[in-house]
Design a protein around this motif. Structure first.
Motif, short mmCIF file in Angstrom:
data_model
loop_
_atom_site.label_atom_id
_atom_site.label_comp_id
_atom_site.label_asym_id
_atom_site.label_seq_id
_atom_site.Cartn_x
_atom_site.Cartn_y
_atom_site.Cartn_z
N GLN A 78 -24.16 -15.55 -27.79
CA GLN A 78 -23.62 -14.25 -28.22
C GLN A 78 -23.94 -13.17 -27.19
O GLN A 78 -23.12 -12.28 -26.94
CB GLN A 78 -24.20 -13.86 -29.58
CG GLN A 78 -23.45 -12.75 -30.29
CD GLN A 78 -22.01 -13.14 -30.62
OE1 GLN A 78 -21.74 -14.26 -31.02
NE2 GLN A 78 -21.08 -12.22 -30.43
N LEU A 81 -21.39 -13.56 -24.49
CA LEU A 81 -20.07 -13.11 -24.95
C LEU A 81 -19.98 -11.59 -24.95
O LEU A 81 -19.00 -11.01 -24.44
CB LEU A 81 -19.80 -13.65 -26.35
CG LEU A 81 -18.50 -13.19 -27.01
CD1 LEU A 81 -17.29 -13.67 -26.24
CD2 LEU A 81 -18.44 -13.68 -28.46
N ASN A 82 -20.99 -10.93 -25.49
CA ASN A 82 -20.95 -9.47 -25.62
C ASN A 82 -21.15 -8.74 -24.30
O ASN A 82 -20.40 -7.83 -23.94
CB ASN A 82 -22.00 -9.00 -26.63
CG ASN A 82 -21.71 -9.47 -28.04
OD1 ASN A 82 -20.57 -9.80 -28.38
ND2 ASN A 82 -22.73 -9.52 -28.88
N THR A 85 -18.25 -9.59 -21.52
CA THR A 85 -16.85 -9.44 -21.90
C THR A 85 -16.51 -7.96 -22.07
O THR A 85 -15.46 -7.50 -21.60
CB THR A 85 -16.53 -10.22 -23.19
OG1 THR A 85 -16.70 -11.62 -22.93
CG2 THR A 85 -15.10 -9.99 -23.65
N ASP A 121 -21.99 -17.18 -16.15
CA ASP A 121 -20.67 -17.58 -16.64
C ASP A 121 -20.42 -19.06 -16.35
O ASP A 121 -19.96 -19.81 -17.23
CB ASP A 121 -19.59 -16.72 -15.98
CG ASP A 121 -18.27 -16.77 -16.74
OD1 ASP A 121 -18.19 -16.14 -17.82
OD2 ASP A 121 -17.32 -17.44 -16.29
N VAL A 137 -16.27 -20.52 -28.26
CA VAL A 137 -16.72 -19.17 -27.91
C VAL A 137 -16.23 -18.79 -26.51
O VAL A 137 -15.80 -17.66 -26.28
CB VAL A 137 -18.26 -19.06 -27.99
CG1 VAL A 137 -18.74 -17.69 -27.52
CG2 VAL A 137 -18.73 -19.33 -29.42
N VAL A 138 -16.25 -19.74 -25.59
CA VAL A 138 -15.75 -19.48 -24.23
C VAL A 138 -14.26 -19.17 -24.28
O VAL A 138 -13.78 -18.25 -23.60
CB VAL A 138 -16.04 -20.69 -23.31
CG1 VAL A 138 -15.32 -20.53 -21.98
CG2 VAL A 138 -17.54 -20.82 -23.08
N GLU A 140 -12.67 -17.91 -26.78
CA GLU A 140 -12.55 -16.58 -27.36
C GLU A 140 -12.76 -15.51 -26.29
O GLU A 140 -12.01 -14.53 -26.21
CB GLU A 140 -13.57 -16.40 -28.48
CG GLU A 140 -13.58 -14.99 -29.08
CD GLU A 140 -14.74 -14.74 -30.02
OE1 GLU A 140 -14.98 -13.58 -30.38
OE2 GLU A 140 -15.43 -15.73 -30.39
N ALA A 141 -13.78 -15.70 -25.47
CA ALA A 141 -14.06 -14.73 -24.40
C ALA A 141 -12.88 -14.64 -23.43
O ALA A 141 -12.44 -13.54 -23.07
CB ALA A 141 -15.33 -15.12 -23.66
#
Length: 227
Positions: A78, A81-82, A85, A121, A137-138, A140-141
């Motif tokens: 997370q 991601l945050n 991104t 990354d 999740v990747v 989504e990013a």
């Protein structure tokens, strides 16, 4: 993601509530070490016992900050991601006088590792090849980043398909650059910026745009102690 079998033992749970060693660590210490370990050694080495030894604390101190190893893995993901991104989205949405200046706003993420860490990354993408939940999740990013860049092109009059394809080319070219670990001096990268802008926008860049970006690169390098 499935729970991992790395829970505290009875002995660890009956340790003194907060030892001197536990006091010396924080949640950030554990999370930052997990990030460094993921980058250098991969997810298999993001283990409680291994990290506790590096931090010189008892294994039980881990459970003051995380419910389980899986909890740490979830928060690590997370965090990626945050933190890496949001800067891309913010710069894609930032007002700019031209599409080339808007593209250069996004380019800021590619030259300042505070905004986008390519090593992390890559490490997360390697992790994603092994776990479907991480892969989700990747994806989504990637989708959120590409959507923001697509919207950026749309604001400057590109039709829907053209905006999407240009956004994909811009974003996936850069991700591929990092994945291939292409070694290119910053001076060489900067020398190609006008050509990249022509390719990504189809428009001739203004000298003022290039100067504005060069000034950002110089400030970033100064902060990182590179100049």
């Amino acid at each position: 993601m499935p729970a991992l079998k790395d829970s505290p033992t009875l002995t660890e749970l009956t340790d003194p509530p907060i030892s001197d060693r536990a006091i010396r660590t924080t949640k950030s210490d554990w999370l930052n070490l997990a990030i460094r370990t993921l980058i250098t050694d991969g997810i298999d080495q993001v283990k409680i016992q291994v990290m506790a030894k590096k931090l010189n604390v008892s294994r039980s101190s881990f459970y003051w900050f995380f419910k389980s190893l899986q909890d740490l893995h979830d928060q690590l993901l997370q965090n990626w991601l945050n933190n890496y991104t949001a800067p891309i989205i913010e710069r894609a949405m930032r007002p700019a006088p031209s599409i080339n200046r808007a593209i250069l706003n996004v380019f800021e993420c590619w030259v300042d590792e505070r905004l986008f860490d390519p090593k992390l990354d890559n490490a997360v993408r390697l992790w994603a090849r092994r776990e479907n939940a991480v892969r989700a999740v990747v994806e989504e990013a990637d989708n959120r980043r590409v959507d923001a860049i697509t919207a950026m092109y749309s604001r400057y009059g590109y039709d829907a398909e053209n905006a999407l394809i240009r956004a994909r080319v811009l974003y996936f070219m850069q991700i591929g650059h990092y994945t291939l670990d292409i070694q290119e001096p910053m001076d060489a990268r900067l020398s190609h910026v006008p050509a990249y802008l022509r390719a990504f926008s189809g428009q001739e860049p203004e000298l003022e745009d290039i100067k504005h970006f060069d000034a950002f690169v110089a400030r970033a390098a100064a902060r990182n102690g590179e100049i």
